[in-house]
Design a protein around this motif. Structure first.
Motif, mmCIF file in Angstrom:
data_model
loop_
_atom_site.group_PDB
_atom_site.id
_atom_site.type_symbol
_atom_site.label_atom_id
_atom_site.label_comp_id
_atom_site.label_asym_id
_atom_site.label_seq_id
_atom_site.Cartn_x
_atom_site.Cartn_y
_atom_site.Cartn_z
ATOM 1 N N LEU A 96 1.033 -1.141 -0.066
ATOM 2 C CA LEU A 96 0.227 0.194 0.029
ATOM 3 C C LEU A 96 0.903 1.120 -0.133
ATOM 4 C CD1 LEU A 96 -2.334 -1.227 3.043
ATOM 5 C CD2 LEU A 96 -2.666 -1.563 0.432
ATOM 6 N N HIS A 97 0.197 2.253 -0.647
ATOM 7 C CA HIS A 97 0.975 3.668 -0.653
ATOM 8 C C HIS A 97 -0.271 4.590 -0.698
ATOM 9 C CE1 HIS A 97 3.909 6.745 -0.815
ATOM 10 N NE2 HIS A 97 3.927 6.913 -2.064
ATOM 11 N N TYR A 98 -0.373 5.615 0.232
ATOM 12 C CA TYR A 98 -1.405 6.429 0.315
ATOM 13 C C TYR A 98 -1.143 7.639 0.827
ATOM 14 C CZ TYR A 98 -1.811 3.991 4.736
ATOM 15 O OH TYR A 98 -1.419 3.344 5.892
ATOM 16 N N THR A 146 7.562 -0.242 -4.610
ATOM 17 C CA THR A 146 8.381 0.932 -4.073
ATOM 18 C C THR A 146 7.786 2.386 -4.104
ATOM 19 O OG1 THR A 146 10.230 -0.497 -4.667
ATOM 20 C CG2 THR A 146 10.584 1.845 -4.061
ATOM 21 N N PRO A 147 7.331 2.873 -3.000
ATOM 22 C CA PRO A 147 6.758 4.272 -3.192
ATOM 23 C C PRO A 147 7.990 5.249 -3.701
ATOM 24 C CG PRO A 147 6.414 3.194 -0.863
ATOM 25 C CD PRO A 147 7.502 2.346 -1.607
ATOM 26 N N ALA A 148 7.074 6.281 -4.422
ATOM 27 C CA ALA A 148 8.042 7.584 -4.743
ATOM 28 C C ALA A 148 7.867 8.234 -3.542
ATOM 29 C CB ALA A 148 7.621 7.857 -6.149
ATOM 30 N N VAL A 149 9.204 9.041 -3.252
ATOM 31 C CA VAL A 149 9.208 9.766 -2.123
ATOM 32 C C VAL A 149 9.539 11.273 -2.444
ATOM 33 C CG1 VAL A 149 9.525 7.929 -0.416
ATOM 34 C CG2 VAL A 149 11.521 8.898 -1.661
ATOM 35 N N ASN A 150 9.835 11.499 -3.804
ATOM 36 C CA ASN A 150 10.128 12.737 -4.082
ATOM 37 C C ASN A 150 9.156 13.512 -4.850
ATOM 38 O OD1 ASN A 150 10.572 11.088 -6.162
ATOM 39 N ND2 ASN A 150 12.522 11.903 -6.921
ATOM 40 N N THR A 203 6.605 2.661 -8.073
ATOM 41 C CA THR A 203 7.230 1.575 -8.788
ATOM 42 C C THR A 203 6.365 0.297 -8.661
ATOM 43 O OG1 THR A 203 9.209 3.001 -9.254
ATOM 44 C CG2 THR A 203 9.081 0.459 -9.899
ATOM 45 N N ILE A 204 5.749 -0.247 -9.482
ATOM 46 C CA ILE A 204 5.116 -1.699 -9.131
ATOM 47 C C ILE A 204 5.996 -2.510 -10.000
ATOM 48 C CG2 ILE A 204 3.157 -3.093 -9.695
ATOM 49 C CD1 ILE A 204 2.537 -0.683 -8.040
ATOM 50 N N VAL A 234 3.801 3.961 -11.605
ATOM 51 C CA VAL A 234 2.341 4.205 -11.590
ATOM 52 C C VAL A 234 2.131 5.860 -10.733
ATOM 53 C CG1 VAL A 234 0.031 3.509 -10.854
ATOM 54 C CG2 VAL A 234 1.606 1.928 -11.882
ATOM 55 N N HIS A 235 1.515 6.814 -11.606
ATOM 56 C CA HIS A 235 1.128 7.717 -10.731
ATOM 57 C C HIS A 235 -0.561 8.101 -10.738
ATOM 58 C CE1 HIS A 235 5.054 10.019 -11.126
ATOM 59 N NE2 HIS A 235 5.329 9.227 -12.093
#
Length: 266
Positions: free
Chosen positions: A55-57, A75-79, A95-96, A105-106
């Motif tokens: 999950l990323h939210y 992997t979550p994008a953090v920037n 990134t999936i 994925v955005h």
């Protein structure tokens, strides 16, 4: 990879509909908009029970909020930037790690823009236009590859993305200032994946107002929800469907999910 994008209009309220959706189409990745839940109250247990371990939210109380739910590692994008100087939870990216290779994925929830299509007198419309401009500038400098961009963009860009082109030209979501900006955003390196399957001359909607009691009879829809892909993924586009029947489910969102298969499904 089977991907779904859906403006759920409150995740906690419509978690049972999400469960039914997932049982019906078995997605690998679900991108949600308008989750309307702060991160501390995100229903992780309920979502993970549906098979989404990754999950990323980003969310806030009462409105906005975006989430990527995945059966595949991510992997979550953090920037990612803070758009329009406001951290109002309108964009999340990851990134999936898909079997056929990594895919970025955005997930976006673009501001609705209020009712008056004049940025001089309507700050919400000014916010919407500036938001799309900022996103366009950012993507223009990214040179995206193997990227999927989805979400509720709150803009229906094409003539047959709305039920009446001439009548809606002065209605927020289909005005030239919005559609021109959305087209420039798409031109930063993306292909309209939904229109890859449905010709631009055919009607295509994903949203019907709650004000239409018999939405099927009136069919005054708009295509506000979108899936774009970079050209390198176009050969892998396998199928697309708009789940219109979900508009008739109990207590529905005014948006319906869009399903996209990228690569051959098992």
């Amino acid at each position: 990879m089977r991907l779904v994008t859906w403006n759920i209009n409150s995740l906690r309220l419509r978690l049972p509909l999400l469960e039914k959706l997932c049982a019906t189409v078995q997605p690998d990745v679900v991108c949600l908009q308008e989750t309307k839940v702060p991160d501390a109250l995100f229903p992780q247990d309920g979502v993970r029970a549906l098979g989404f371990e990754h999950l990323h939210y980003k969310g806030m109380k009462g409105y906005n909020g975006v989430a990527i739910l995945s059966r595949l590692p991510l992997t979550p994008a953090v920037n990612t930037p803070v758009w329009y100087g406001q951290e109002d939870c309108r964009h999340v990216a990851a990134t999936i790690h898909a079997p056929g290779g990594d895919i970025a994925v955005h997930d976006f929830y673009v501001p609705a823009g209020g009712d008056e299509p004049d940025p001089a007198i309507n700050p919400k419309f000014a916010h919407k236009l500036a938001f799309v401009e900022e996103v366009t500038t950012w993507f223009a400098g990214q040179k995206p590859a193997r990227t999927v961009l989805v979400g509720d963009f709150n803009i229906a860009p094409l003539e047959h993305d709305v039920w009446n082109h001439k009548q809606l030209l002065k209605i927020v979501s289909h005005t030239p200032p919005e559609t021109e900006r959305l087209n420039r955003w798409q031109q930063t390196g993306f292909v309209d994946a939904m229109r890859h399957f449905v010709p631009p001359a055919d009607k295509l909607y994903t949203w019907w107002s709650y004000r239409n009691r018999d939405w099927r009879k009136s069919n005054r829809g708009r295509r506000l929800d979108h899936i774009w892909v970079t050209p390198d993924l176009v050969p892998d586009l396998a199928s697309m469907s708009v789940l219109e029947d979900m508009r008739d489910w109990p207590s529905p969102s005014d948006h319906v999910p869009v399903v996209m298969d990228i690569g051959q499904q098992d």
